[in-house]
Scaffold this active site. Structure first.
Site, mmCIF file in Angstrom:
data_model
loop_
_atom_site.group_PDB
_atom_site.id
_atom_site.type_symbol
_atom_site.label_atom_id
_atom_site.label_comp_id
_atom_site.label_asym_id
_atom_site.label_seq_id
_atom_site.Cartn_x
_atom_site.Cartn_y
_atom_site.Cartn_z
ATOM 1 N N HIS A 159 0.757 -1.310 0.056
ATOM 2 C CA HIS A 159 0.323 0.064 -0.043
ATOM 3 C C HIS A 159 0.823 1.025 -0.002
ATOM 4 C CE1 HIS A 159 -3.454 2.275 0.454
ATOM 5 N NE2 HIS A 159 -3.347 2.699 1.575
ATOM 6 N N CYS A 160 2.273 1.082 0.408
ATOM 7 C CA CYS A 160 3.083 2.314 0.236
ATOM 8 C C CYS A 160 3.934 2.556 -0.779
ATOM 9 C CB CYS A 160 3.781 2.126 1.442
ATOM 10 S SG CYS A 160 2.760 2.277 3.138
ATOM 11 N N ILE A 161 4.943 1.828 -0.945
ATOM 12 C CA ILE A 161 6.110 1.732 -1.740
ATOM 13 C C ILE A 161 5.832 2.179 -3.147
ATOM 14 C CG2 ILE A 161 8.107 1.224 -2.660
ATOM 15 C CD1 ILE A 161 8.239 1.737 0.330
#
Ligand SMILES: NC(=O)c1ccc[n+]([C@@H]2O[C@H](COP(=O)([O-])OP(=O)(O)OC[C@H]3O[C@@H](n4cnc5c(N)ncnc54)[C@H](O)[C@@H]3O)[C@@H](O)[C@H]2O)c1
Length: 419
Positions: free
Chosen positions: A259-261
């Site tokens: 969900h982030c990188i």
């Protein structure tokens, strides 16, 4: 009734935060718009990797409760927003849930309340989006209520660093808000780091993830030419990583996920372009390199089959591990999905094995699941290790397979193909 904390958004970020606060003796209420999430938690069932059903049951026994009734928010001294910020169609963050959560708090804001945004977003969101919504209550930030941003740094599945021992950055919209937010987190987190303000705290999170994204892209690009030059990049990284200063090891792989990188650096590049009119070139280049890795892995798979006199069309390919990181069940943005799509488009018969994933869909169709690991490895024309879960003994599986393509650099035999 009163509560020290209400957490809005009971997912991967909100639940571990609630648990850590409770462990330190704070009274915590959970608020979520999804009644199914609230009901399951109240019945002692967890839906995130880092908390077991027993953990949730423990929280309930210690007084935690999840609610969908927003009126209850007004009993809390502090409200922390942990709602999703997916990418919008234009490439920036979709702030629908953040806005909705801010409106929910505004309707229930009481004088003196501390409100903290933890959702990852572009610089300026706390001040330009959340503050005006909260001030519709008639209370003014820095006086009637206190507002801060504190980036969530959780690393699902990390056994060494959890909520309590990962330093927490906080930046308030006024020095008093920073002081109050630091005091709040200091009650249950070992180290609190004060940033100058909300924008610095927001940007710190984006720098961390952009740094990771760019360095992964660097080794992914190197993986391509090292393969052509017959240089073992894994050995190169192993050697370079012995330098005790100035180098941090990053490893190539089939693409970035989670969900982030793959998502957060876009918030920054979108914001720079929208506000200043020029590109954040590092992010755009890294995006391009990392996004093409699944197609690169598919083309390497095609070459491996070709060298054995086999066509991709009709070949049986087994994917091992389809989550975005090892030992968890989260499949969000997993590079296994575009990889399966590509292999299927080239005519391969794709199946998968993953102890954490019972059902998996790519290109809108279910990919058949193998539960007999060794049988499936022996039967496949090509096995691709996409995610090295702890259940896999990669060297042993590679020895059983007709052909084994290791995208994680964990096998040692000269006969395996490594990224
Ligand atoms: N998952 C991670 O590893 C991670 C790490 C660092 C930061 N973050 C950031 O934290 C934020 C939350 O991510 P997550 O992974 O916990 O999401 P999630 O999808 O696991 O959980 C979010 C929860 O918020 C609820 N929700 C949606 N709208 C709401 C509203 N208006 N009011 C109350 N609840 C609402 C949803 O029903 C869901 O239960 C995102 O901004 C993300 O970028 C996530």
């Amino acid at each position: 009734m009163s509560a020290d904390l209400v957490v809005l958004g009971l997912g991967y970020v909100g639940l571990p935060l609630a648990r850590q606060a409770m462990r330190s003796g704070l009274s915590v209420l959970g608020f979520d718009v999804d009644a199914a999430v609230a009901n399951a938690l109240n019945a002692g069932r967890s839906h995130v990797d880092d908390l077991s059903d027993d953990d949730v049951a423990d929280m309930i026994r210690s007084g935690f409760r999840a609610t969908t009734d927003e009126a209850e928010i007004s009993v809390a001294a502090t409200a922390v927003i942990c709602v999703p910020t997916p990418l919008s169609a234009e490439g920036g963050p979709d702030l629908t849930a953040v806005r909705a959560a801010a409106h929910t708090i505004a309707r229930n804001l009481r004088p003196g309340m501390l409100v903290v945004l933890e959702s990852t977003t572009y610089p300026g969101t706390t001040d330009e989006v959340v503050r005006p919504i909260l001030e519709r209550s008639g209370l003014v930030a820095g006086d009637g209520f206190f507002l801060a941003f504190s980036p969530e740094r959780i690393d699902p599945g990390n056994e060494r660093f959890g909520t309590h021992n990962t330093p927490k950055v906080v930046g308030g919209d006024t020095p008093e808000s920073t002081r109050r937010a630091a005091a709040f987190y200091g009650r249950f987190i070992d180290t609190v780091v004060r940033a100058k303000g909300t924008r610095e705290a927001e940007t710190a999170k984006l720098l961390e993830n952009t740094y990771r994204h760019i360095n992964i892209a660097l080794v992914n690009e190197m993986a391509r030419f090292c393969h052509e030059l017959d240089i073992d990049l894994w050995d190169v990284i192993h050697a370079a990583a012995t330098k005790p200063f100035g180098f941090q090891a990053f490893y190539p792989g089939p693409g970035v996920g989670g969900h982030c990188i793959p998502i957060d650096p876009n918030y920054l590049s979108h914001n720079v372009r929208a506000k200043l009119g020029y590109p954040f070139r590092f992010v755009e280049l890294a995006q391009e390199i990392n996004a093409t890795m699944p197609a690169y892995v598919a083309s390497r798979a095609q070459n491996i089959l070709n060298n054995a006199g086999l066509a991709m069309k009709g070949a049986f390919i087994l994917l091992l591990g389809v989550t975005y990181k090892p030992n968890i069940a989260d499949q969000r943005e997993s590079p296994a999905t575009p990889l399966a799509r590509r292999l299927t488009a080239l005519g391969a018969q794709v199946t998968y094995h993953d102890p954490h994933v019972n059902r998996w869909t790519a290109s809108g169709a279910d990919i058949p699941r193998s539960t007999d690991l060794e049988g499936a490895v022996v039967a496949a024309d090509l096995v691709i290790l996409v995610q090295n879960h702890r259940e896999y003994d990669a060297d042993r599986l590679a020895a059983l397979a007709k052909r084994f393509f290791d995208t994680r650099g964990v096998t040692t035999a000269a006969t395996t193909h490594r990224l």
